[in-house]
Each structure stands twice: as C-alpha cells, then as structure tokens.
Design an enzyme around this catalytic site. Structure first.
Site, PDB file in Angstrom:
ATOM      1  CB  CYS A 109     -15.691   2.858  -1.247  1.00 55.27           C
ATOM      2  SG  CYS A 109     -14.249   1.965  -1.473  1.00 55.27           S
ATOM      3  CG  ASP A 134      -2.090   0.902   1.124  1.00 60.23           C
ATOM      4  OD1 ASP A 134      -3.217   0.461   1.391  1.00 60.23           O
ATOM      5  OD2 ASP A 134      -1.903   2.096   0.767  1.00 60.23           O
ATOM      6  CG  ASN A 167     -10.191   6.346   4.514  1.00 53.97           C
ATOM      7  OD1 ASN A 167     -11.261   6.779   4.105  1.00 53.97           O
ATOM      8  ND2 ASN A 167      -9.062   6.523   3.868  1.00 53.97           N
ATOM      9  CG  LEU A 168      -8.734   6.528  11.599  1.00 49.23           C
ATOM     10  CD1 LEU A 168      -8.557   7.369  12.851  1.00 49.23           C
ATOM     11  CD2 LEU A 168      -7.673   5.443  11.519  1.00 49.23           C
ATOM     12  CB  CYS A 199     -10.198 -15.464 -13.564  1.00 54.41           C
ATOM     13  SG  CYS A 199     -10.326 -14.757 -15.217  1.00 54.41           S
ATOM     14  CE  LYS A 222      -4.526   2.547   4.133  1.00 53.15           C
ATOM     15  NZ  LYS A 222      -5.534   2.922   3.108  1.00 53.15           N
ATOM     16  CB  CYS A 274     -14.674 -15.834 -16.010  1.00 60.38           C
ATOM     17  SG  CYS A 274     -13.366 -16.871 -16.670  1.00 60.38           S
ATOM     18  CG  ASP A 325      -9.592   2.686  -3.788  1.00 59.36           C
ATOM     19  OD1 ASP A 325      -8.853   2.391  -4.754  1.00 59.36           O
ATOM     20  OD2 ASP A 325      -9.484   3.753  -3.164  1.00 59.36           O
ATOM     21  CG  ASN A 326      -8.458   1.488  -8.560  1.00 60.66           C
ATOM     22  OD1 ASN A 326      -7.992   0.988  -9.577  1.00 60.66           O
ATOM     23  ND2 ASN A 326      -7.724   1.684  -7.477  1.00 60.66           N
TER      24      ASN A 326
END
Ligand SMILES: [Zn+2]
Length: 241
Positions: free
Chosen positions: A165, A36, A44-45, A149, A60, A152, A103-104
């Site tokens: 998010c 990360d 975000n905590l 996967c 992080k 798929c 997140d993407n």
C-alpha cells in the site's frame, strides 16, 4: 474465557489495526496490546482512524493505546517495537489472539510462523488499492490436526516486487472494511469457532467472497519443519526500496 478476560495483540496500528482495534475495544475485549514502531504521519490519517492531526509525530503505539482505553478497553498497552523473530516470543506472552495488520509480506509471514509455533490464533489481512483479503487462523497442531494458515494459502514471501500500500496506495474505506472484518473474525475465534475461511474483498464491484482453502499436507507447519524463527530468512519483497 469471556471477552473481558481476553488479551488481543494488534500488530501494526495502521489502516487495518486502527479500525480492528476500535471495534474490539468497543466490543469489550479487556486487554489490547499495540505493537508499532512508527509515528503518526499526515499522509495516512485518512485511513488510520484512531489518530488526528494533533497526533502528528507521536508514537502510534502510545496514541492508539490511549484512544482504545477511551473507547472502552479496560487496559491497553503500547509496545514501540516491530514484530520480528527476536521480539515475537515476548510480544505473544499472555496473548489469546493476534490481529495482524502490517503492510508487507515478510512481517505477515513472521507473525504467521510465530503464531503457529506458539499456538496462538491469528487474523491476518492485506489490502492494496481497491481490494484485499482476510484470513482467520485457529490454533492448530502438526500433521492431520494442522488447520489452514497463511503458508497453506500463500506458501512463502512473494519473490520479486509485490504491490504494497505504500507503493501502490490503498483506498481508505477498503482497509476500513477489512479491519472491521478482522475484528469480527477475531470475536468468532475467541468464542471458540474454527478459522480457515479466506475472505477476498473487491471494493470496485462490492464483492466479498468467502472460500475455505484446505490445509496443505506439505505446509511447513503441518510437517513441523519450521521450529526456530531466527533460522528463517524473511526476505523483504521490496528489498531495494
Ligand atoms: Zn499451514
């Protein structure tokens, strides 16, 4: 291979990676690697349960690795980097399984393609607002031996703006449920079970549905047409944001 001998890479130490990593450390996975490149942020905590206010501004990956050792992982390593076509091979070196909690969608597809090319099982998940999904993908080959996967199921990076998010928000306990589910699916894959089950979670109705989508015969990983990550364009779904 025992759990204590297993190495698991967490892609993202966010709302999914934190609960998944925590559960895997406590389950006895020997080595956890946290990739990360972000720092701990106050907003975000509520869903990033490895961090506290004292960690604000810290990397992080470093803080998560430290907490995972305290929770029982015998070894945890921080990688202050993103999972990209050019970092994939180094990050996957010596790894038995990947937990993908980015997140993407572009990142999800890079991880899916890299894991398929390197033969590494992966548990992917995504969540927005009150719902989400999780998919366990076993290591597989080409042709008839290809297993279900991400490509798929979702085919390609969604065109146009996808809900993320960051833009739409996510309910903390909803990602907590999906992160814990990812850890459970990881333990089953490490025990040698097949993947291929897609879970959809509806946190408003408290419904968890499991389906088993068939592998697509025209999936690029079944056909073997994706052989070099750096030649593929992973277009961000919110390129202008
Ligand atoms: Zn596929």
């Amino acid at each position: 291979m025992t759990l204590a001998d297993s190495s698991v890479l967490l892609v993202g130490a966010g709302g999914l990676g934190c609960p998944a990593g925590r559960a895997l450390a406590q389950a006895g996975v020997g080595r956890l690697i946290v990739a990360d490149d972000d720092t701990v942020e106050g907003t975000n905590l509520h869903r990033q349960i490895l961090f506290t206010e004292a960690d604000l501004g810290s990397p992080k990956a470093d803080v998560a690795a430290e907490r995972l050792v305290a929770l029982g992982a015998s070894q945890a390593e921080a990688r202050r980097t993103r999972f990209l076509p050019e970092t994939a091979a180094a990050l996957l070196d010596g790894v038995d399984l990947v937990i993908e909690g980015s997140d993407n969608f572009p990142s999800k597809f890079v991880v899916a393609d890299a894991c398929a090319l390197h033969g590494v099982p992966v548990v992917q998940a995504g969540a927005v607002r009150w719902g989400g999904w999780a998919l366990a993908v076993a290591a597989s080959g080409r042709g008839a031996s290809h297993r279900t996967c991400l490509r798929c199921v979702f085919e390609d990076v969604p065109s146009g703006p996808a809900l993320s998010c960051e833009l739409a928000g996510v309910v903390g306990p909803v990602v907590g449920v999906l992160g814990a589910l990812q850890a459970k699916l990881a333990l089953r894959l490490l025990a040698g079970e097949d993947g291929g089950t897609l879970y959809s979670y509806d946190g408003r109705r408290d419904r968890l549905r499991a389906t088993r989508p068939s592998p697509r015969t025209d999936c690029p990983h079944a056909l073997g047409t994706i052989d070099d990550l750096e030649r593929i364009e992973y277009v961000p779904s919110s390129a202008s944001a």
